[in-house]
Design a protein around this motif. Structure first.
Motif, short mmCIF file in Angstrom:
data_model
loop_
_atom_site.label_atom_id
_atom_site.label_comp_id
_atom_site.label_asym_id
_atom_site.label_seq_id
_atom_site.Cartn_x
_atom_site.Cartn_y
_atom_site.Cartn_z
N VAL A 1 0.85 -1.18 0.00
CA VAL A 1 0.00 0.00 0.00
C VAL A 1 0.89 1.24 0.00
O VAL A 1 1.84 1.33 0.77
CB VAL A 1 -0.94 0.02 1.21
CG1 VAL A 1 -1.73 1.32 1.26
CG2 VAL A 1 -1.87 -1.18 1.18
N GLN A 2 0.58 2.17 -0.87
CA GLN A 2 1.33 3.44 -0.94
C GLN A 2 0.34 4.60 -0.81
O GLN A 2 -0.78 4.54 -1.32
CB GLN A 2 2.07 3.59 -2.26
CG GLN A 2 3.12 2.51 -2.52
CD GLN A 2 2.52 1.25 -3.12
OE1 GLN A 2 1.61 1.33 -3.95
NE2 GLN A 2 3.00 0.10 -2.69
N LEU A 3 0.79 5.63 -0.09
CA LEU A 3 0.02 6.86 0.03
C LEU A 3 0.84 7.98 -0.59
O LEU A 3 2.00 8.18 -0.21
CB LEU A 3 -0.30 7.19 1.48
CG LEU A 3 -1.57 6.58 2.08
CD1 LEU A 3 -1.44 5.08 2.20
CD2 LEU A 3 -1.87 7.20 3.43
N GLN A 4 0.25 8.69 -1.53
CA GLN A 4 0.95 9.77 -2.22
C GLN A 4 0.23 11.08 -1.96
O GLN A 4 -0.89 11.28 -2.43
CB GLN A 4 1.01 9.49 -3.71
CG GLN A 4 1.75 10.55 -4.52
CD GLN A 4 3.22 10.63 -4.16
OE1 GLN A 4 3.92 9.63 -4.17
NE2 GLN A 4 3.68 11.83 -3.82
N ALA A 5 0.90 11.97 -1.23
CA ALA A 5 0.33 13.28 -0.94
C ALA A 5 0.80 14.29 -1.98
O ALA A 5 1.93 14.21 -2.48
CB ALA A 5 0.74 13.73 0.45
N SER A 6 -0.07 15.25 -2.27
CA SER A 6 0.27 16.31 -3.22
C SER A 6 -0.52 17.56 -2.88
O SER A 6 -1.44 17.53 -2.05
CB SER A 6 -0.05 15.85 -4.65
OG SER A 6 -1.42 15.56 -4.79
N GLY A 7 -0.15 18.67 -3.53
CA GLY A 7 -0.90 19.90 -3.37
C GLY A 7 -0.23 20.94 -2.51
O GLY A 7 -0.74 22.05 -2.37
N ALA A 23 -4.41 6.73 -1.88
CA ALA A 23 -3.89 5.43 -1.48
C ALA A 23 -4.03 4.45 -2.63
O ALA A 23 -5.05 4.46 -3.34
CB ALA A 23 -4.65 4.91 -0.26
N SER A 24 -3.01 3.63 -2.82
CA SER A 24 -3.05 2.65 -3.90
C SER A 24 -2.42 1.35 -3.41
O SER A 24 -1.70 1.31 -2.42
CB SER A 24 -2.30 3.18 -5.12
OG SER A 24 -0.94 3.43 -4.81
N GLY A 25 -2.69 0.29 -4.15
CA GLY A 25 -2.15 -1.01 -3.79
C GLY A 25 -3.27 -2.01 -3.56
O GLY A 25 -4.40 -1.83 -4.00
N SER A 26 -2.94 -3.06 -2.84
CA SER A 26 -3.89 -4.15 -2.61
C SER A 26 -4.81 -3.82 -1.43
O SER A 26 -4.70 -4.40 -0.35
CB SER A 26 -3.14 -5.46 -2.36
OG SER A 26 -2.36 -5.80 -3.47
N ALA A 102 -4.47 -8.99 1.48
CA ALA A 102 -3.69 -10.09 2.04
C ALA A 102 -4.05 -10.39 3.49
O ALA A 102 -3.91 -11.52 3.95
CB ALA A 102 -2.21 -9.75 1.94
N THR A 103 -4.52 -9.37 4.20
CA THR A 103 -4.86 -9.54 5.62
C THR A 103 -6.23 -8.94 5.89
O THR A 103 -6.36 -7.89 6.54
CB THR A 103 -3.81 -8.87 6.52
OG1 THR A 103 -3.71 -7.49 6.15
CG2 THR A 103 -2.45 -9.54 6.36
N GLU A 106 -7.50 -7.79 9.65
CA GLU A 106 -6.86 -6.79 10.48
C GLU A 106 -6.49 -5.58 9.66
O GLU A 106 -6.37 -5.64 8.44
CB GLU A 106 -5.61 -7.37 11.15
CG GLU A 106 -4.53 -7.79 10.17
CD GLU A 106 -3.32 -8.38 10.86
OE1 GLU A 106 -3.25 -9.62 10.97
OE2 GLU A 106 -2.47 -7.60 11.30
N SER A 107 -6.32 -4.45 10.32
CA SER A 107 -5.93 -3.22 9.64
C SER A 107 -4.56 -2.77 10.11
O SER A 107 -4.09 -3.16 11.19
CB SER A 107 -6.95 -2.13 9.91
OG SER A 107 -6.98 -1.78 11.28
N MET A 108 -3.92 -1.99 9.27
CA MET A 108 -2.61 -1.44 9.61
C MET A 108 -2.57 0.02 9.20
O MET A 108 -3.27 0.44 8.28
CB MET A 108 -1.51 -2.20 8.87
CG MET A 108 -1.28 -3.61 9.34
SD MET A 108 0.08 -4.39 8.45
CE MET A 108 1.44 -3.30 8.88
#
Length: 121
Positions: A1-7, A23-26, A102-103, A106-108
Motif C-alpha cells: 500500500v502506498q500513500l501519495q500526498a500532493s498539493g 492510497a493505492s495497492g492491494s 492479504a490480511t 486486520e488493519s494497519m
C-alpha cells in the motif's frame, strides 16, 4: 500500500491550499484517514481525521479554517486549508488505517511521505 500526498506549495498568509492524498495497492477497505503535520524543530502533530462514515475531527488550531473530506471510491483524502497562517508552515503527512487483500481480518496504519506547505507573512 502506498500513500501519495500532493498539493503543497508556497502561499501568502490568508491564502488557501488543497492537499490530496491517494492510497493505492492491494486495498480491501480503508477505515480512518488522517492528516498530520510537522513543523521545523517540532514534533509531528495531529491535524484532522475522517472516518469511513464521514465523521470528522480537527485539532483546535485548525478548526474553522481546515476541512477534511474523502472520496472512498478513489481511496483519496483531501484537506482544504483556508485562512492560512505562517504557523501552519510544516510538512503535511497523510495516514490511513487500511485493510489489505492479504490480511482482511486486520488493519494497519500506512503513511505517505509528506508534502511541504509554506505560508509567508
Amino acid at each position: 500500500v502506498q500513500l501519495q500526498a500532493s498539493g503543497g506549495g508556497l502561499v501568502q498568509a490568508g491564502g488557501s491550499l488543497r492537499l490530496s492524498c491517494a492510497a493505492s495497492g492491494s486495498i480491501f477497505s480503508i477505515n480512518a484517514m488522517n492528516w498530520y503535520r510537522q513543523a521545523p524543530g517540532k514534533q509531528r502533530e495531529f491535524v484532522a481525521h475522517v472516518t469511513s462514515g464521514g465523521s470528522t475531527n480537527y485539532a483546535d488550531s485548525v478548526k474553522g479554517r481546515f476541512t477534511i473530506s474523502r472520496d472512498s471510491a478513489k481511496n483519496t483524502v483531501y484537506l482544504q486549508m483556508n485562512s492560512l497562517k505562517p504557523e501552519d508552515t510544516a510538512v503535511y503527512y497523510c495516514a490511513a488505517d487500511v485493510i489489505t487483500l492479504a490480511t482482511p481480518l486486520e488493519s494497519m496504519d500506512y503513511w505517505g511521505k509528506g508534502t511541504q506547505v509554506t505560508v509567508s507573512s
